[in-house]
Design an enzyme around this catalytic site. Structure first.
Site, PDB file in Angstrom:
ATOM      1  N   LYS A 191       0.858  -1.180   0.000  1.00  0.00           N
ATOM      2  CA  LYS A 191       0.000   0.000   0.000  1.00  0.00           C
ATOM      3  C   LYS A 191       0.896   1.233   0.000  1.00  0.00           C
ATOM      4  O   LYS A 191       1.449   1.622   1.032  1.00  0.00           O
ATOM      5  CB  LYS A 191      -0.917   0.048   1.225  1.00  0.00           C
ATOM      6  CG  LYS A 191      -1.993   1.151   1.095  1.00  0.00           C
ATOM      7  CD  LYS A 191      -2.654   1.468   2.414  1.00  0.00           C
ATOM      8  CE  LYS A 191      -1.875   2.488   3.203  1.00  0.00           C
ATOM      9  NZ  LYS A 191      -1.805   3.835   2.523  1.00  0.00           N
ATOM     10  N   PRO A 192       1.089   1.867  -1.167  1.00  0.00           N
ATOM     11  CA  PRO A 192       1.842   3.120  -1.172  1.00  0.00           C
ATOM     12  C   PRO A 192       1.045   4.206  -0.451  1.00  0.00           C
ATOM     13  O   PRO A 192      -0.167   4.098  -0.269  1.00  0.00           O
ATOM     14  CB  PRO A 192       1.976   3.455  -2.666  1.00  0.00           C
ATOM     15  CG  PRO A 192       1.514   2.254  -3.410  1.00  0.00           C
ATOM     16  CD  PRO A 192       0.599   1.516  -2.508  1.00  0.00           C
ATOM     17  N   ASP A 193       1.728   5.261  -0.066  1.00  0.00           N
ATOM     18  CA  ASP A 193       1.020   6.399   0.489  1.00  0.00           C
ATOM     19  C   ASP A 193       0.134   7.029  -0.587  1.00  0.00           C
ATOM     20  O   ASP A 193       0.458   6.994  -1.787  1.00  0.00           O
ATOM     21  CB  ASP A 193       2.020   7.432   1.015  1.00  0.00           C
ATOM     22  CG  ASP A 193       1.335   8.538   1.812  1.00  0.00           C
ATOM     23  OD1 ASP A 193       1.177   8.372   3.019  1.00  0.00           O
ATOM     24  OD2 ASP A 193       0.943   9.551   1.203  1.00  0.00           O
ATOM     25  N   GLY A 242       6.602   5.044   9.207  1.00  0.00           N
ATOM     26  CA  GLY A 242       5.708   6.165   9.457  1.00  0.00           C
ATOM     27  C   GLY A 242       5.885   6.705  10.858  1.00  0.00           C
ATOM     28  O   GLY A 242       6.931   6.525  11.495  1.00  0.00           O
ATOM     29  N   GLU A 264       9.848   1.240  11.183  1.00  0.00           N
ATOM     30  CA  GLU A 264      10.739   2.398  11.268  1.00  0.00           C
ATOM     31  C   GLU A 264       9.872   3.611  11.525  1.00  0.00           C
ATOM     32  O   GLU A 264       9.059   4.006  10.682  1.00  0.00           O
ATOM     33  CB  GLU A 264      11.562   2.591   9.992  1.00  0.00           C
ATOM     34  CG  GLU A 264      12.551   3.743  10.155  1.00  0.00           C
ATOM     35  CD  GLU A 264      13.466   3.938   8.968  1.00  0.00           C
ATOM     36  OE1 GLU A 264      13.461   5.048   8.406  1.00  0.00           O
ATOM     37  OE2 GLU A 264      14.162   2.975   8.597  1.00  0.00           O
ATOM     38  N   LEU A 265      10.076   4.226  12.690  1.00  0.00           N
ATOM     39  CA  LEU A 265       9.152   5.249  13.162  1.00  0.00           C
ATOM     40  C   LEU A 265       9.854   6.598  13.282  1.00  0.00           C
ATOM     41  O   LEU A 265      10.780   6.892  12.550  1.00  0.00           O
ATOM     42  CB  LEU A 265       8.532   4.785  14.484  1.00  0.00           C
ATOM     43  CG  LEU A 265       7.901   3.378  14.418  1.00  0.00           C
ATOM     44  CD1 LEU A 265       7.378   2.953  15.778  1.00  0.00           C
ATOM     45  CD2 LEU A 265       6.812   3.311  13.370  1.00  0.00           C
ATOM     46  N   GLU A 396       8.858  15.571  16.793  1.00  0.00           N
ATOM     47  CA  GLU A 396       9.453  15.560  15.456  1.00  0.00           C
ATOM     48  C   GLU A 396       8.730  16.577  14.574  1.00  0.00           C
ATOM     49  O   GLU A 396       7.519  16.507  14.412  1.00  0.00           O
ATOM     50  CB  GLU A 396       9.347  14.166  14.850  1.00  0.00           C
ATOM     51  CG  GLU A 396      10.037  14.025  13.506  1.00  0.00           C
ATOM     52  CD  GLU A 396       9.969  12.607  12.972  1.00  0.00           C
ATOM     53  OE1 GLU A 396      10.933  12.174  12.323  1.00  0.00           O
ATOM     54  OE2 GLU A 396       8.948  11.933  13.206  1.00  0.00           O
TER      55      GLU A 396
END
Length: 527
Positions: A191-193, A242, A264-265, A396
């Protein structure tokens, strides 16, 4: 032709809703029959089109097709799977500029940033093609009794791997993660963005041209809370990149199904300027660390800790180089920094800077949006006087905003760098590489670069990459990045004697004999 700023020429667009790069053919590859959703270019907002979204039944059907194709793919010799990756490597290099165009159109990237992402994808393909045989080879392990017990270890593919991709780097890590899963014998459900579907579709199309079975890698399209949740319900392993908040939700969904995941956050990455650092080299590196891809990079620096002795000199050099960054949009190498991805991301950057200003921080340079360049541009921004009550202190920003903090010495720099809920990447600058590695070992981050912003670790595919603390779980790249997509299977073959009382031995005698055997094996140095 569409002209931007009187200089930049785009591909011919005959109608406002037309997309170049054979967009309709790529869109037709989506497993999607649901309502259409608008896609709009971050590079040129006049460039837009409609793409169908995936329904839950679309996702389930795509998963079924991929699983069917996976059985034949896993049965192929490993060398055939490796050959697909090597041919894909060549195709990526041949299509470098086309893929870079797509990255710029979808994400607003500067040209060099887009090219770097394309080359990273090719590098990953070559790495896993070259190392898969060694990492995945059948292994003999030590048995409980030499000669009598044979242990064979195999690696079996997990089956169907899901990828929920980020918008900031839609080729790497998205397609890069999939390459490792692919060579290990898995099928993919991606699922791409919503903001970056076309470049992912183009890469999957190149894989098919390189020999990958057409049904093996399925692409679905839609909002995360709907399509992403359905995808997690279908797969055997998940890769997610994400925010930490969304990562927690994803992890709970994976836990409910007892499937593995790598996440990976977020990050609030520190850059340490030690008191023996070269000022010019460090200032140039800090610009790359802070403003590459307009700061929309998981490993970007958002906190700079500078030794008191170098504070004024470094700050002056850093500000001069920041002000010299060429900001704009062009399909060549004219500009160093592009735009943000969306109005939402621009709003987040503006809110962080406004909040810091209102609470007493100083804007040393930047701090403004640039509508004269385009609707999503924001100047590279350096803040000072940032304190804990300001949003940008610990949260962030994920944009071209960095804060400078003076520190007395190396000890304080390390302490403040570690004072974060995140631990993804760090950068240490020093005239003594040995000192730099010693400091790096004290930082609670998954990757640390000495005298480099992030590329030394990011570009070294043989080394694992990932986060500590709230920055995620698992690792990509390196052997670890391949082994997450397989499950070890151990086959034990026993000969002559069972591992149990036999031939009239009593349990007591068997236990005594086993005890003696263990002592003998230890004396012989056996594992």
């Amino acid at each position: 032709m569409t002209t931007l700023d009187g200089r930049t020429r785009l591909a011919t667009v005959e109608t406002p809703d037309a997309v170049p790069w054979d967009g309709p053919r790529l869109a037709a590859q989506l497993a999607a029959t649901g309502p259409s959703r608008q896609w709009r270019s971050a590079y040129d907002e006049d460039l837009a089109t409609e793409l169908p979204t995936s329904t839950p039944s679309d996702v389930a059907a795509a998963a079924d097709r991929a699983r069917t194709a996976q059985q034949e793919w896993a049965a192929r010799p490993l060398d055939e799977r490796r050959r697909v990756l090597l041919d894909f490597h060549d195709a990526v290099l041949d299509q470098r500029d086309r893929l870079a165009d797509l990255l710029q159109y979808e994400g607003g990237k500067a040209r060099l940033v887009a090219i770097e992402e394309v080359l990273h994808l090719a590098l990953t393909a070559r790495y896993y093609a070259r190392t898969a045989r060694e990492v995945l080879h059948h292994q003999r392990r030590s048995g409980i009794f030499p000669l009598l017990t044979r242990i064979d270890q195999h690696y079996l593919p997990r089956g169907l791997v899901g990828i929920i991709a980020p918008w900031n780097y839609p080729l790497s890590p998205t397609i890069s993660d999939g390459l490792a899963a692919l060579v290990a014998g898995n099928a993919l459900l991606l699922k791409p963005d919503l903001q970056t579907p076309y470049v992912a579709l183009a890469a999957v199309d190149l894989l098919r041209q390189a020999g990958m079975p057409a049904e093996l890698w399925q692409v679905v399209h839609g909002a995360g809370e709907r399509v992403g949740a359905e995808l997690i319900g279908q797969v055997d392993y998940l890769c997610f990149t994400g925010s930490t908040a969304t990562g927690r939700i994803v992890a709970r969904q994976c836990a409910d199904r007892l499937i593995g995941c790598s996440l990976e956050l977020g990050g609030k990455n520190p850059l340490l300027v030690l008191d023996d650092a070269d000022i010019e080299q460090t200032a140039a590196g800090a610009v790359r660390a802070s403003f590459s891809n307009a700061g929309q990079l998981c490993v970007s620096a958002e906190r700079i800790f500078v030794a008191d002795r170098l504070q004024r000199e470094f700050t002056d050099a850093f500000l001069a180089k920041t002000r010299a960054v060429r900001l704009g949009r062009s399909l060549d190498f004219e500009y160093e920094m592009g735009s943000l991805i969306s109005a939402d991301q621009l709003a987040r950057v503006e809110s962080h800077v406004a909040d810091a200003r209102a609470k007493g921080a100083r804007v040393l340079t930047g701090g403004r949006r640039r509508p004269d360049l385009g609707p999503l541009f924001y100047e590279p921004t350096v803040l000072a006087g940032v304190t804990a009550e300001m949003a940008c202190y610990a949260e962030e920003t994920f944009g071209p905003v960095v804060s400078i903090y003076p520190v007395r010495d190396e000890t304080e720099a390390v302490r403040r760098a570690n004072d974060s809920a995140y631990g993804l990447n760090a950068s240490v600058w020093t005239g003594d590489p040995v000192r730099g590695r010693r400091v790096a070992a004290q930082l609670r981050c998954g990757t640390v670069n000495v005298n480099e912003a992030y590329a030394a670790t990011f570009g070294s595919i043989d080394a694992p990459m990932g986060g500590m603390k709230n920055s995620g779980l698992g690792r990509r790249q390196g052997p670890e990045g391949l082994l997450r997509f397989v499950q070890p299977q151990v086959v034990g073959t026993q000969s002559l004697l069972p591992i149990a009382p036999s031939h009239g031995l009593s349990p007591q005698t068997f236990a005594s004999g086993l005890t003696v055997a263990l002592r003998v094996l230890k004396s012989l140095g056996r594992a």
